[in-house]
Design an enzyme around this catalytic site. Structure first.
Site, short mmCIF file in Angstrom:
data_model
loop_
_atom_site.label_atom_id
_atom_site.label_comp_id
_atom_site.label_asym_id
_atom_site.label_seq_id
_atom_site.Cartn_x
_atom_site.Cartn_y
_atom_site.Cartn_z
N HIS A 240 -3.55 5.86 3.77
CA HIS A 240 -3.11 7.24 4.13
C HIS A 240 -3.17 7.67 3.38
O HIS A 240 -3.75 8.71 4.19
CB HIS A 240 -1.65 7.07 3.63
CG HIS A 240 -0.84 8.52 3.49
ND1 HIS A 240 0.23 8.73 5.01
CD2 HIS A 240 -0.46 9.43 2.86
CE1 HIS A 240 -0.03 9.75 4.58
NE2 HIS A 240 0.36 10.56 3.23
N TYR A 241 -4.21 7.41 2.33
CA TYR A 241 -5.33 8.65 1.44
C TYR A 241 -6.13 8.99 1.88
O TYR A 241 -6.54 10.29 2.06
CB TYR A 241 -6.00 7.58 0.53
CG TYR A 241 -6.15 8.37 -0.30
CD1 TYR A 241 -6.15 9.65 -1.54
CD2 TYR A 241 -7.75 7.59 -0.70
CE1 TYR A 241 -6.95 9.95 -2.62
CE2 TYR A 241 -9.43 8.57 -1.58
CZ TYR A 241 -8.47 9.32 -2.41
OH TYR A 241 -9.58 9.49 -2.87
#
Length: 183
Positions: A95-96
């Site tokens: 996600h990052y």
């Protein structure tokens, strides 16, 4: 740009002019009278996906849009190794890296003169002032001191060889200026 009033004195002592603003709010006034922007903000992965989206993606996109609106042509983005292929990342980082990827792509499409710097694993070690920089970097088992990243970001503002380029960096043997001149 700082988020907390308590940070102002440190910035002043370093010769800066702190501007209080929050990437999760309106950032338009934060870029008034700027000639260039270095985006080096980031959420900690442990703060969760909502904060990552708010800061690393949406905050960066808002600053890019504000720069464009105010006629600031130069934008240097601190990204991350692996953000070119977030789908290949380990689950806890995906996600990052997707957020960083989306912000990077928005900057590239903005029409601003950009530089996107993708460092490998960050350390708190003392700066050595020597790096390797290239458009393709194998980031396995490599690291770089945060202080060296800061120097690369600052140097990239005026180093034309970095304009409209995306590159990775890690600790190595070339002085920063020389490594960037070889881009």
């Amino acid at each position: 740009m700082i988020r907390k009033k308590e940070q102002a004195q440190t910035i002043k002592e370093l010769g800066g002019h702190p501007i209080l603003a929050d990437l999760e709010g309106n950032v338009d006034k934060a870029v008034d009278n700027m000639e260039a922007i270095i985006f080096a903000a980031g959420s900690e992965t442990k703060t969760g996906p909502d904060k990552t989206t708010a800061v690393d993606k949406n905050g960066a996109i808002k600053l890019v849009d504000a720069a464009k609106k105010k006629g600031i042509e130069r934008f240097v983005m601190l990204s991350s190794a692996g953000s070119d292929n977030p789908e290949q990342a380990q689950e806890e980082m995906r996600h990052y890296l997707e957020a960083k990827h989306d912000a990077d792509e928005h900057l590239k499409a903005s029409g601003l003169t950009y530089t996107i710097v993708r460092p490998v694993a960050l350390t708190n070690e003392q700066a050595i002032g020597k790096i390797f920089a290239d458009e393709k970097v194998d980031h396995t088992d490599k690291s770089i001191p945060r202080a060296d990243i800061t120097a690369v970001l600052a140097q990239s503002v005026t180093e034309e060889k970095t304009f409209n380029k995306t590159f990775g960096i890690f600790r190595s043997t070339l002085p920063i200026k020389e490594a960037l001149n070889n881009m």
